[in-house]
Motif scaffolding. Structure first.
Motif, PDB file in Angstrom:
ATOM      1  N   SER A  30      32.758 114.218  36.700  1.00 12.72           N
ATOM      2  CA  SER A  30      32.941 113.491  37.957  1.00 12.72           C
ATOM      3  C   SER A  30      31.610 113.239  38.655  1.00 12.72           C
ATOM      4  O   SER A  30      31.397 112.154  39.215  1.00 12.72           O
ATOM      5  N   THR A  31      30.698 114.224  38.612  1.00 13.40           N
ATOM      6  CA  THR A  31      29.395 114.073  39.259  1.00 13.40           C
ATOM      7  C   THR A  31      28.569 112.982  38.592  1.00 13.40           C
ATOM      8  O   THR A  31      27.977 112.124  39.256  1.00 13.40           O
ATOM      9  N   ILE A  32      28.515 113.022  37.278  1.00 15.72           N
ATOM     10  CA  ILE A  32      27.745 112.011  36.542  1.00 15.72           C
ATOM     11  C   ILE A  32      28.333 110.624  36.769  1.00 15.72           C
ATOM     12  O   ILE A  32      27.606 109.656  37.024  1.00 15.72           O
ATOM     13  N   SER A  33      29.640 110.516  36.710  1.00 16.17           N
ATOM     14  CA  SER A  33      30.293 109.211  36.887  1.00 16.17           C
ATOM     15  C   SER A  33      30.060 108.670  38.291  1.00 16.17           C
ATOM     16  O   SER A  33      29.793 107.470  38.472  1.00 16.17           O
ATOM     17  N   ARG A  34      30.132 109.537  39.297  1.00 17.66           N
ATOM     18  CA  ARG A  34      29.999 109.104  40.694  1.00 17.66           C
ATOM     19  C   ARG A  34      28.563 108.730  41.053  1.00 17.66           C
ATOM     20  O   ARG A  34      28.311 107.713  41.699  1.00 17.66           O
ATOM     21  N   LEU A  35      27.606 109.545  40.606  1.00 19.07           N
ATOM     22  CA  LEU A  35      26.221 109.344  41.020  1.00 19.07           C
ATOM     23  C   LEU A  35      25.428 108.411  40.111  1.00 19.07           C
ATOM     24  O   LEU A  35      24.505 107.732  40.571  1.00 19.07           O
ATOM     25  N   GLU A  36      25.778 108.394  38.818  1.00 17.91           N
ATOM     26  CA  GLU A  36      24.956 107.641  37.863  1.00 17.91           C
ATOM     27  C   GLU A  36      25.715 106.559  37.098  1.00 17.91           C
ATOM     28  O   GLU A  36      25.089 105.731  36.433  1.00 17.91           O
ATOM     29  N   GLY A  37      27.018 106.592  37.186  1.00 17.99           N
ATOM     30  CA  GLY A  37      27.810 105.610  36.457  1.00 17.99           C
ATOM     31  C   GLY A  37      28.280 106.154  35.121  1.00 17.99           C
ATOM     32  O   GLY A  37      27.595 106.973  34.489  1.00 17.99           O
ATOM     33  N   ILE A  38      29.433 105.685  34.690  1.00 16.05           N
ATOM     34  CA  ILE A  38      30.041 106.209  33.466  1.00 16.05           C
ATOM     35  C   ILE A  38      29.196 105.938  32.235  1.00 16.05           C
ATOM     36  O   ILE A  38      29.218 106.695  31.262  1.00 16.05           O
ATOM     37  N   ARG A  39      28.393 104.866  32.250  1.00 12.15           N
ATOM     38  CA  ARG A  39      27.581 104.522  31.077  1.00 12.15           C
ATOM     39  C   ARG A  39      26.515 105.572  30.799  1.00 12.15           C
ATOM     40  O   ARG A  39      26.002 105.657  29.685  1.00 12.15           O
ATOM     41  N   THR A  40      26.189 106.395  31.813  1.00 10.89           N
ATOM     42  CA  THR A  40      25.183 107.447  31.624  1.00 10.89           C
ATOM     43  C   THR A  40      25.599 108.435  30.542  1.00 10.89           C
ATOM     44  O   THR A  40      24.748 109.059  29.892  1.00 10.89           O
ATOM     45  N   LEU A  41      26.893 108.600  30.332  1.00  7.59           N
ATOM     46  CA  LEU A  41      27.389 109.549  29.329  1.00  7.59           C
ATOM     47  C   LEU A  41      26.943 109.189  27.920  1.00  7.59           C
ATOM     48  O   LEU A  41      27.013 110.013  27.013  1.00  7.59           O
ATOM     49  N   TRP A  42      26.484 107.946  27.726  1.00  9.74           N
ATOM     50  CA  TRP A  42      26.017 107.518  26.412  1.00  9.74           C
ATOM     51  C   TRP A  42      24.503 107.305  26.375  1.00  9.74           C
ATOM     52  O   TRP A  42      23.985 106.780  25.421  1.00  9.74           O
ATOM     53  N   ARG A  43      23.793 107.768  27.427  1.00  4.42           N
ATOM     54  CA  ARG A  43      22.346 107.612  27.457  1.00  4.42           C
ATOM     55  C   ARG A  43      21.696 108.415  26.338  1.00  4.42           C
ATOM     56  O   ARG A  43      21.936 109.605  26.199  1.00  4.42           O
ATOM     57  N   VAL A  73      15.102 116.165  20.225  1.00  6.16           N
ATOM     58  CA  VAL A  73      14.257 116.308  21.414  1.00  6.16           C
ATOM     59  C   VAL A  73      14.364 115.054  22.274  1.00  6.16           C
ATOM     60  O   VAL A  73      14.547 115.120  23.493  1.00  6.16           O
ATOM     61  N   ILE A  74      14.238 113.889  21.646  1.00  4.09           N
ATOM     62  CA  ILE A  74      14.333 112.617  22.371  1.00  4.09           C
ATOM     63  C   ILE A  74      15.701 112.487  23.031  1.00  4.09           C
ATOM     64  O   ILE A  74      15.817 112.107  24.204  1.00  4.09           O
ATOM     65  N   LYS A  75      16.743 112.840  22.302  1.00  5.51           N
ATOM     66  CA  LYS A  75      18.105 112.753  22.832  1.00  5.51           C
ATOM     67  C   LYS A  75      18.251 113.592  24.091  1.00  5.51           C
ATOM     68  O   LYS A  75      18.761 113.110  25.118  1.00  5.51           O
ATOM     69  N   GLN A  76      17.781 114.831  24.051  1.00  9.73           N
ATOM     70  CA  GLN A  76      17.970 115.712  25.201  1.00  9.73           C
ATOM     71  C   GLN A  76      17.092 115.313  26.377  1.00  9.73           C
ATOM     72  O   GLN A  76      17.486 115.491  27.533  1.00  9.73           O
ATOM     73  N   ARG A  77      15.905 114.762  26.112  1.00 12.25           N
ATOM     74  CA  ARG A  77      15.069 114.270  27.212  1.00 12.25           C
ATOM     75  C   ARG A  77      15.760 113.110  27.942  1.00 12.25           C
ATOM     76  O   ARG A  77      15.621 112.953  29.153  1.00 12.25           O
ATOM     77  N   MET A  78      16.496 112.298  27.190  1.00 13.84           N
ATOM     78  CA  MET A  78      17.180 111.165  27.803  1.00 13.84           C
ATOM     79  C   MET A  78      18.510 111.562  28.436  1.00 13.84           C
ATOM     80  O   MET A  78      19.053 110.839  29.279  1.00 13.84           O
ATOM     81  N   GLN A  79      19.042 112.721  28.065  1.00 15.26           N
ATOM     82  CA  GLN A  79      20.323 113.176  28.598  1.00 15.26           C
ATOM     83  C   GLN A  79      20.201 113.823  29.975  1.00 15.26           C
ATOM     84  O   GLN A  79      21.164 113.797  30.748  1.00 15.26           O
ATOM     85  N   VAL A  80      19.044 114.419  30.303  1.00  9.69           N
ATOM     86  CA  VAL A  80      18.938 115.202  31.527  1.00  9.69           C
ATOM     87  C   VAL A  80      19.004 114.322  32.768  1.00  9.69           C
ATOM     88  O   VAL A  80      18.707 113.123  32.728  1.00  9.69           O
ATOM     89  N   HIS A  81      19.375 114.932  33.876  1.00 12.80           N
ATOM     90  CA  HIS A  81      19.472 114.230  35.148  1.00 12.80           C
ATOM     91  C   HIS A  81      18.102 113.672  35.562  1.00 12.80           C
ATOM     92  O   HIS A  81      17.094 114.360  35.487  1.00 12.80           O
ATOM     93  N   GLY A  82      18.092 112.422  35.988  1.00 18.26           N
ATOM     94  CA  GLY A  82      16.858 111.810  36.465  1.00 18.26           C
ATOM     95  C   GLY A  82      15.988 111.226  35.369  1.00 18.26           C
ATOM     96  O   GLY A  82      14.869 110.783  35.646  1.00 18.26           O
ATOM     97  N   SER A  83      16.462 111.204  34.128  1.00 20.53           N
ATOM     98  CA  SER A  83      15.660 110.645  33.043  1.00 20.53           C
ATOM     99  C   SER A  83      15.394 109.161  33.305  1.00 20.53           C
ATOM    100  O   SER A  83      16.281 108.409  33.686  1.00 20.53           O
ATOM    101  N   THR A  84      14.136 108.744  33.114  1.00 17.17           N
ATOM    102  CA  THR A  84      13.741 107.359  33.387  1.00 17.17           C
ATOM    103  C   THR A  84      13.339 106.604  32.130  1.00 17.17           C
ATOM    104  O   THR A  84      12.824 105.493  32.216  1.00 17.17           O
ATOM    105  N   TYR A  85      13.570 107.204  30.975  1.00 17.15           N
ATOM    106  CA  TYR A  85      13.181 106.534  29.730  1.00 17.15           C
ATOM    107  C   TYR A  85      14.147 105.384  29.429  1.00 17.15           C
ATOM    108  O   TYR A  85      15.352 105.614  29.284  1.00 17.15           O
ATOM    109  N   PRO A  86      13.661 104.156  29.309  1.00 17.97           N
ATOM    110  CA  PRO A  86      14.554 103.017  29.058  1.00 17.97           C
ATOM    111  C   PRO A  86      15.050 102.946  27.617  1.00 17.97           C
ATOM    112  O   PRO A  86      16.149 102.456  27.360  1.00 17.97           O
ATOM    113  N   THR A  87      14.239 103.412  26.655  1.00 19.95           N
ATOM    114  CA  THR A  87      14.614 103.348  25.241  1.00 19.95           C
ATOM    115  C   THR A  87      14.129 104.618  24.542  1.00 19.95           C
ATOM    116  O   THR A  87      13.271 105.351  25.056  1.00 19.95           O
TER     117      THR A  87
END
Length: 320
Positions: free
Chosen positions: A75-88, A149-163
């Motif tokens: 619920s927190t991720i969906s509300r604050l970052e959007g549901i698409r974040t779950l696939w970042r 490593v790349i996957k987890q860096r992009m998964q954390v809150h506040g990650s700014t990596y576009p690709t």
């Protein structure tokens, strides 16, 4: 199952065939293709739950305390970052999982055969399954660790990596090549017993549930899920340590940023959260792993069955 080829010229299309007997032309490449298919299927289906597990495990002063459970994280991720974040970051898994699982299952089949696990003696060979699983994960993790490593860096809150490529370049430029492998020893400390236990449990469950070893999707699914659940629960503390090491570069804590080994990471986790800290994220880990291993083994066995049936039908057609 043997890696040796058994010809069956009398087989006809659509006829039931011995799943354990290999048609002409079936070899290691088919097992590796089946493994690649299984790896991609496993990781893409369960990726959102894996992201929530990472969020719950990471020690990050800006966000580490806001995820108190799976439903809260969702619920927190969906509300604050959007549901698409779950696939970042999922593209990193897709790129790495195919080759890594091809190596994983290819190594497993070769070592299992060399260790006598494919002997047609009607006996159970748990040690052969365990040793083949351990060798498989050592080989595949060497390939998969940087992508993880790349996957987890992009998964954390506040990650700014576009690709994933931007993330990889940034990590390499700021932390060096070693950042991609700082967690590799800990990863092996976790994945070697995890995979050895999982493969041994899978072979054991399969033998009890399906003594004939015929292709049975339900057996492969249930045996794979049970084996993964037991292995995941047993190795959760090491997974927490691995997550800290893989995400250390994002922390504001100087000590965390400088940690370089299993014991140093374990001390930080113990100090911050006590002994319970080593089981942060264990529920989503089991929830992720149980269906993941069920999907993985089901996909792998299904792909092997498809290749075998296709080759056997080709043999029958040539024999006409």
């Amino acid at each position: 199952m043997s890696l040796q080829t058994h010809n069956s010229p009398d087989a006809v299309p659509g006829e039931e065939f011995d799943y354990e007997a290999l048609p002409e032309g079936y070899g290691l490449s088919h097992n590796m293709m089946a493994g690649a298919f299984a790896g991609i299927a496993e990781h893409t289906v369960m990726y959102p739950v894996d992201l929530m597990k990472t969020r719950m495990q990471v020690i990050n002063p800006s966000s580490g305390t806001i995820y108190t459970g799976i439903s809260n994280a969702l619920s927190t991720i969906s509300r604050l970052e959007g549901i698409r974040t779950l696939w970042r970051g999922m593209s990193s898994v897709v790129v790495g999982a195919g080759p890594a699982h091809a190596v994983y299952f290819g190594t497993y089949e070769v070592v299992k055969d060399l260790a006598g696990g494919n002997a047609q003696d009607g006996k159970h060979h748990p040690l052969a399954a365990a040793s083949s699983g351990a060798c498989a994960t050592i080989a595949s993790d060497a390939l998969m660790n940087p992508f993880d490593v790349i996957k987890q860096r992009m998964q954390v809150h506040g990650s700014t990596y576009p690709t994933i490529w931007n993330c990889a370049r940034t990590i390499f430029r700021t932390e060096g090549l070693s950042a991609f492998y700082v967690s590799y020893p800990t990863t092996l400390t976790m994945t070697v017993p995890f995979t050895a236990f999982q493969f041994m449990a899978y072979e054991s469950f399969s033998k009890v549930m399906n003594p004939s070893k015929a292709y049975d999707p339900m057996t492969h699914c249930v045996a794979g899920g049970l084996a993964g659940a037991f292995a995941a629960g047993f190795t959760t503390p090491l997974d927490v340590i691995k997550t800290l090491l893989q995400t250390r570069g994002l922390s504001q804590d100087k000590e965390i940023r400088g940690v370089s080994g299993l014991m140093g990471a374990a001390r930080i986790i113990k100090r911050e959260y006590g002994w319970s800290g080593f089981f942060r994220g264990w529920r989503p880990r089991i929830i992720t792993t149980m269906p993941s291993t069920a999907i993985c083994w089901s996909s792998y066995e299904m792909a092997k069955a498809y290749f075998r049936r296709t080759l056997r039908e080709g043999e029958a057609a040539r024999a006409l």
